[in-house]
Design an enzyme around this catalytic site. Structure first.
Site, PDB file in Angstrom:
ATOM      1  N   TYR A  57       0.844  -1.069  -0.143  1.00  0.00           N
ATOM      2  CA  TYR A  57       0.197  -0.014  -0.005  1.00  0.00           C
ATOM      3  C   TYR A  57       0.929   1.422   0.076  1.00  0.00           C
ATOM      4  CZ  TYR A  57      -4.013  -2.664   1.080  1.00  0.00           C
ATOM      5  OH  TYR A  57      -5.305  -3.416   0.802  1.00  0.00           O
ATOM      6  N   GLY A 231     -18.065   5.004  -1.810  1.00  0.00           N
ATOM      7  CA  GLY A 231     -19.239   5.695  -1.664  1.00  0.00           C
ATOM      8  C   GLY A 231     -20.399   5.543  -2.293  1.00  0.00           C
TER       9      GLY A 231
END
Length: 314
Positions: A57, A231
């Site tokens: 990451y 979202g």
């Protein structure tokens, strides 16, 4: 207060992929560390005490900024559970990215993660992706060594099917306790694989049928990455499913984010969402998924599913 160290007992996990600045090898900044500290503090205030990482990451910067916060926050390490992953090699120049679960690589990646995170032990290590060239005996030896040295407490996998986990577990003495998959109202192949069996649509679903059942039968907790679908169902109101989510949130006295997470948590397979947003207001909006039991009726759960799929069930 010490955190519950068994990751399977946690109802929600904070995913740290968004911490550490850009997806590049540029050094992280003091602002990146502050951003991480704010996200961690907000997660803790929302009752989230488990944090998910991977060695890749932000090219390692997600772990590094998290380690900076741990170093400056006395007692924080004892209050949280740290999970990380290894097994993916990012592209480097002309070399494409690939998967690497060779034993020596696993050992080296874990050591590097521990340095970046500034901790002596990972509570959980997941094998990030299946490596077709992996030798399960070699993996078993690496995991056994990490466990015996006290560097990793528990192990699991990510993005693997039931048969793949069973094949690996046959060689690994330490139990595998987690399987992390993409699961959400948007990514439903894990759910639809079961009901599409014996229908013409079955061939269009690539999810390995029986994976959920195998995990449940063998004590493996499912974790859902990208459970909020970036979202998609909580930041807009222009679709039927968004309006349904918003309406349920109003009636239940909670947030749209919680409704989407409850939909996953309500499934009897046992699913722990890994919420990856770094925006404080969106992290806080998830706290009812920690402090309240999923408040969705049988009919409401199905209404969300059928509305999201946009077609009746077979």
């Amino acid at each position: 207060m010490a955190a519950e160290t068994d990751i399977r007992a946690h109802k929600l996990i904070h995913g740290c992929m968004g911490l550490g600045g850009g997806w590049d090898t540029k050094p992280y900044t003091p602002e990146d560390v502050q951003h991480a500290e704010t996200a961690i503090e907000t997660a803790l205030a929302a009752g989230i005490t488990a944090f998910d990482h991977a060695d890749i990451y932000r090219y390692g910067k997600s772990e590094a900024v998290f380690g900076e916060v741990l170093a400056r926050s006395s007692g924080l390490r004892e209050r949280i559970v740290l999970q990380s992953k290894c097994g993916i090699r990012l592209p480097d120049g002309d070399r494409p990215g690939y998967y690497d679960l060779r034993g020596a690589g696993i050992l080296r990646r874990v050591e590097e993660s521990l340095v970046r995170l500034r901790t002596d032990v990972l509570d959980v290590l997941l094998l990030h992706r299946p490596d077709p060239l992996a030798d399960p005996v070699e993996i078993a030896e690496a995991l056994a060594a990490l466990h015996a040295q006290g560097l990793v407490r528990r192990f699991g996998v990510s993005n693997m099917s039931g048969p793949q986990i069973a094949s690996l577990q046959a060689h690994v003495d330490v139990p595998l306790v987690v399987n992390q998959l993409e699961m959400s109202l948007a990514q439903r192949d894990w759910l639809e694989a079961g009901v599409l069996f014996n229908t013409p649509d079955a061939t269009r679903n690539g999810f390995a049928t029986g994976t959920l059942e195998w995990c449940a039968a063998n004590g493996i907790r499912l974790q859902a990455w990208s459970p909020l679908a970036r979202g998609r169902f909580t930041t807009r109101t222009d679709t039927r499913v968004n309006r349904l989510v918003a309406g349920l949130a109003r009636r239940k006295g909670t947030t749209p984010e919680t409704i989407v997470l409850w939909w996953l948590q309500r499934h009897p397979a046992g699913i722990t969402p890994v919420v990856g947003t770094t925006r404080p207001e969106r992290i806080s909006a998830c706290e009812d998924a920690v402090f309240r039991e999923p408040d969705l009726t049988h009919e409401e759960w199905y209404d969300l599913w059928i509305t999201a799929r946009g077609a009746p069930l077979p």
